[in-house]
Write an enzyme that holds these catalytic residues in place. Sequence first.
Site, PDB file in Angstrom:
ATOM      1  N   ALA A   7       0.854  -1.189   0.000  1.00  0.00           N
ATOM      2  CA  ALA A   7       0.000   0.000   0.000  1.00  0.00           C
ATOM      3  C   ALA A   7       0.886   1.234   0.000  1.00  0.00           C
ATOM      4  O   ALA A   7       2.021   1.199   0.491  1.00  0.00           O
ATOM      5  CB  ALA A   7      -0.881  -0.015   1.243  1.00  0.00           C
ATOM      6  N   GLU A  67      -0.078  -9.391  -0.843  1.00  0.00           N
ATOM      7  CA  GLU A  67      -1.511  -9.750  -0.728  1.00  0.00           C
ATOM      8  C   GLU A  67      -2.159  -9.852  -2.114  1.00  0.00           C
ATOM      9  O   GLU A  67      -3.024 -10.695  -2.338  1.00  0.00           O
ATOM     10  CB  GLU A  67      -2.222  -8.721   0.157  1.00  0.00           C
ATOM     11  N   GLY A  84       0.674  -5.095   0.828  1.00  0.00           N
ATOM     12  CA  GLY A  84      -0.385  -5.211  -0.178  1.00  0.00           C
ATOM     13  C   GLY A  84       0.090  -5.838  -1.480  1.00  0.00           C
ATOM     14  O   GLY A  84      -0.699  -6.458  -2.202  1.00  0.00           O
ATOM     15  N   GLU A 139       3.760  -5.257   7.750  1.00  0.00           N
ATOM     16  CA  GLU A 139       2.864  -4.272   8.377  1.00  0.00           C
ATOM     17  C   GLU A 139       3.118  -4.098   9.864  1.00  0.00           C
ATOM     18  O   GLU A 139       3.024  -3.004  10.402  1.00  0.00           O
ATOM     19  CB  GLU A 139       1.396  -4.685   8.153  1.00  0.00           C
TER      20      GLU A 139
END
Length: 256
Positions: free
Chosen positions: A62, A110, A107, A130
């Site tokens: 992200a 992911e 992300g 994270e």
Amino acid sequence: MSVELSFDDGLAFVTLNRPEALNALSFSVLGEIAEALDEVKASDARALVISGRGEKALCAGADIKELTGRGLVAQRQGAQLGQAVFQKIDGLLIPSVAVIKGYAFGGGLEMALACTFRVATSSAKMGLPEIRLGLIPGYGGTQRLPRIVGQSRALELIMSGKTIGATDAERIGLVNAVVDDGEAHELGAQFVRQFTGHGKIALMLAKQAVERAFDSPLEKGLLVEADLSTLAFQTEDAEEGMRAFIEKRKPAFKDR
Ligand code: CAA
């Protein structure tokens, strides 16, 4: 555009093109990925390859610069947006592969976890860092990683935030294969070509049946398998496949 979509020889290619930020997933990048996936879904592609431009990263996660200072409501909506976009990958009837060259963090990993398969070059590095930012994964990592590598290994990666290399990732089943370095589209295409010559309907039914293994008790899952395998049996491709075996020739599947 920060996301490119192209089609070649029956395959769809979604390519993140923001190498200056290691292909980080800003909200506008997520929106572009969603649009590209809608086009893939509507196309007649037989498989999807997801990769990133540049040598350094598939995707560094992200966009951290965009995340800071957001309110909780906006943050929750952002997590659900990322989840919904990656759910579009997972929900495709065709197989997908993420090509991990360089980094796949947060992300970015992911996104790869939402693909049917992952391949990594030998120098690839990946993880869910994270926890080091005081966060936990929000784009599906806590749900998909344990389904792929098991609860204990998933918790080890999520709670340590550590980075692992391609060999360890292959050892724990996080990636399907470690591949020689090369052009990302080609690496992905080479991997999915082992499937795409088979009948498309059987491929789709196999994917659906295996996915049901994770959301059904065994008895229900077996019923689903009985139904879907009977559906496969009714296709022209099944008739052709079995006839070709008896006639000792290669089957000519027509996706019917
Ligand atoms: N968000 C925004 N920008 C990022 C980024 C990210 N996730 N990752 C890298 N960048 C930017 C850097 O800020 C830098 O930009 P500037 O040149 O403008 O400063 C550029 O990309 C190159 O990055 P580095 O200089 O840091 O490159 P490096 O080779 O020294 O390090 C790295 C590479 C180890 C991947 C490092 O960039 C890094 O740690 N990135 C963050 C990884 C991370 O923590 N990802 C998780 C994000 S949170 C998340 O994804 C939550 C979720 O569940 C959805």
